[in-house]
Design a protein around this motif. Structure first.
Motif, short mmCIF file in Angstrom:
data_model
loop_
_atom_site.label_atom_id
_atom_site.label_comp_id
_atom_site.label_asym_id
_atom_site.label_seq_id
_atom_site.Cartn_x
_atom_site.Cartn_y
_atom_site.Cartn_z
N ASP A 120 9.83 60.90 37.87
CA ASP A 120 8.52 60.69 37.25
C ASP A 120 8.10 59.25 37.58
O ASP A 120 8.87 58.32 37.36
CB ASP A 120 8.64 60.86 35.74
N CYS A 124 4.58 53.87 31.52
CA CYS A 124 4.56 53.85 30.05
C CYS A 124 5.94 53.67 29.39
O CYS A 124 6.04 53.09 28.33
CB CYS A 124 3.85 55.07 29.48
N SER A 167 2.63 60.51 37.15
CA SER A 167 2.14 61.18 35.94
C SER A 167 1.15 60.32 35.17
O SER A 167 0.77 60.65 34.05
CB SER A 167 3.32 61.51 35.02
N LYS A 197 -3.69 66.85 34.25
CA LYS A 197 -2.88 66.47 33.09
C LYS A 197 -3.80 66.14 31.93
O LYS A 197 -4.65 65.25 32.03
CB LYS A 197 -2.01 65.26 33.45
N PHE A 206 8.10 64.21 23.28
CA PHE A 206 8.50 63.45 24.47
C PHE A 206 8.43 61.95 24.21
O PHE A 206 9.25 61.18 24.69
CB PHE A 206 7.57 63.79 25.65
N ARG A 207 7.43 61.56 23.46
CA ARG A 207 7.26 60.12 23.26
C ARG A 207 8.37 59.55 22.40
O ARG A 207 8.71 58.37 22.53
CB ARG A 207 5.86 59.83 22.72
N ARG A 219 -4.35 57.94 25.03
CA ARG A 219 -4.43 58.04 26.49
C ARG A 219 -5.71 58.76 26.95
O ARG A 219 -5.78 59.22 28.09
CB ARG A 219 -3.21 58.78 27.02
N GLN A 223 -6.11 60.41 30.61
CA GLN A 223 -5.74 61.83 30.67
C GLN A 223 -6.96 62.68 30.31
O GLN A 223 -7.88 62.23 29.65
CB GLN A 223 -4.59 62.11 29.71
N LYS A 250 -0.42 70.43 33.43
CA LYS A 250 0.39 70.02 32.28
C LYS A 250 -0.50 69.76 31.08
O LYS A 250 -1.49 69.05 31.23
CB LYS A 250 1.12 68.74 32.68
N SER A 276 7.22 68.96 26.05
CA SER A 276 8.11 68.79 24.91
C SER A 276 7.65 69.58 23.68
O SER A 276 8.46 70.23 23.02
CB SER A 276 8.24 67.30 24.58
N TYR A 315 12.38 72.21 29.62
CA TYR A 315 13.60 71.77 28.94
C TYR A 315 14.53 72.95 28.66
O TYR A 315 15.66 72.75 28.21
CB TYR A 315 13.24 71.03 27.64
#
Ligand code: PBG
Ligand code: ZN
Length: 327
Positions: A120, A124, A167, A197, A206-207, A219, A223, A250, A276, A315
Motif C-alpha cells: 500500500d 497516512c 491508496s 475509493k 482499519f484506522r 478525508r 476520497q 473500495k 475492515s 481479511y
C-alpha cells in the motif's frame, strides 16, 4: 399442458448438476491478504486488533510466522501496511530505505520469491497528522504530495515489491509514480491503483489497525462521495491514462454497481477491497451466532466475483484458504 413453463429446478436437482452449471467460482489466486506490520524490537509482538477479531498487528518475526502458515494453506498474494515507530508531518518513514514496509518486503521475498507481495502506497500511517498528503494551513496539498508518494513507491520497488498500490487519492499520483519507476529501471513493475475509493465509514476498524486516523477533519476532500457512481468512471479513466495496470474499487460490497461498471467500461483487471468494516460486521455477527459465518463469507466473496472483480482484497483470505483445503 400447452404452456410449458420454465423449469429452473432441473439444473438445481443435485449438487453435481449445480457444480457443472455454476457461473462463477472462487479460487486461492482470487484472494489477497492484508497484513499490518509494526516497527518494534519485540519479536514476539502480536497485538490483536480489537475492532477486527482474528486480525493482528505483527512484528516482522510474527509476520513471517503468519505468512508461513498462510503459504502452507495456499496463499498466493498479500498486501502490506506498515506502522512506523516514529511519525512526522512529512511521513519520512513511508519512503525510508529501511522503513518497516521495506524491511517486510525484503524478508518475505527473501523467503518466498514466488509469493506476490503488494504494498500500500500512502502517507497516512506515517504522518503525525494522519492525512494521506502534506498539510498547509489545515489543507491537504495535492501536487507537493506526489513526489513523496512516488518516492514511497520507488522504495518499495527497490525492496522487491511485485506490485505497488497507491491508496491516497491525490490527483496525478499514478502518473507521478509511473514516471519515477520508469526512470529508475522499474518499467515492468505494475501499479494497482485504488482508482475508485470512497470516503467511507467502513474504514473505521482499519484506522485502529493501522493507527492512521486523521487528527483533524476527514478525508472527504480527496476520497470520493459515496453517492457518486459516474464520477468513479472519471477517476478510473484518469488512472488508466496515467498508466494504472489494475483498477481497484473500495469498499467492495456496498459498491458492487461500481465494480460492475468499471468491469464493463475498461479492459484492465478489476480488484475489489472488502474493507475492515465489512470484515468486522460479518465477524461480529458470526461470533454472536447470528449468522453462519463461513457461509456468509463465501457468499459475500462470490458476490464480488459475480459483480466483476478479478481479484479480492479481504481479511478473510486466510480463513477461506482453510475452507478450500477443508481444514
Ligand atoms: C490508507 C488506506 C486505508 C485503507 C487502505 N489504505 C484507510 C483510509 O483511506 O482511511 C482502508 C482499508 C480498510 O478499511 O480495510 N489510505
Ligand atoms: Zn492514506
Amino acid at each position: 399442458m400447452v404452456f410449458d413453463f420454465h423449469r429452473g429446478r432441473r439444473l438445481r436437482r443435485t449438487a453435481v448438476i449445480r457444480d457443472i452449471v455454476r457461473e462463477t467460482s472462487l479460487s486461492p489466486a482470487d484472494l489477497m491478504m492484508p497484513y499490518f506490520v509494526v516497527e518494534t524490537d519485540d519479536q514476539n509482538f502480536k497485538k490483536p486488533i480489537s475492532s477486527m477479531p482474528g486480525q493482528f498487528q505483527l512484528s516482522l518475526k510474527q509476520l513471517e510466522l503468519q505468512v508461513r502458515e498462510a503459504v502452507e494453506n495456499g496463499l498466493k498474494s498479500l498486501i502490506l501496511f506498515g506502522i512506523p515507530a516514529e511519525k512526522d508531518p512529512v511521513g519520512s518513514q513511508a519512503y525510508a530505505e529501511e522503513g518497516i514496509v521495506q524491511q517486510a518486503v525484503k524478508m518475505i521475498k527473501g523467503i518466498w520469491p514466488d509469493l506476490v507481495v503488494c504494498t500500500d502506497v500512502c502517507l497516512c500511517e506515517f504522518t503525525s497528522h494522519g492525512h494521506c498528503g502534506l498539510i498547509k494551513d489545515g489543507r491537504i496539498l495535492n501536487d507537493p504530495t506526489l513526489d513523496l508518494l512516488a518516492r514511497t513507491a520507488l522504495s518499495h520497488a527497490k525492496a522487491g515489491a511485485d506490485i505497488v498500490a497507491p491508496s491516497d487519492m491525490m490527483d496525478g499520483r499514478v502518473a507521478a509514480i509511473r514516471e519515477l519507476l520508469d526512470e529508475s529501471g522499474f518499467e515492468e513493475l505494475p501499479i494497482m491503483s485504488y482508482a475508485v475509493k470512497y470516503a467511507s465509514a467502513y474504514y473505521g476498524p482499519f484506522r485502529e489497525a493501522a493507527e492512521s486516523s486523521p487528527q483533524f477533519g476527514d478525508r472527504k476532500t480527496y476520497q470520493m462521495d459515496p453517492a457518486n457512481a459516474r464520477e468513479g468512471l472519471r477517476e478510473a479513466s484518469a488512472d488508466v491514462i496515467e498508466g494504472a495496470d489494475i483498477l481497484m474499487v473500495k469498499p467492495a460490497g456496498p459498491y458492487q454497481d461500481v465494480i460492475r461498471m468499471v468491469r464493463d467500461s475498461f479492459d484492465l483487471p478489476v480488484a475489489a477491497y472488502q474493507v475492515s468494516g465489512e470484515y468486522s460486521m460479518i465477524k461480529a455477527a458470526g461470533i454472536n451466532g447470528w449468522i453462519d459465518e463461513k457461509a456468509v463469507v463465501l457468499e459475500s466473496l462470490i458476490g464480488l466475483k459475480r459483480a466483476g472483480a478479478d481479484l479480492i482484497l479481504t481479511y478473510f483470505t486466510e480463513d477461506v484458504l482453510k475452507y478450500m483445503g477443508n481444514k
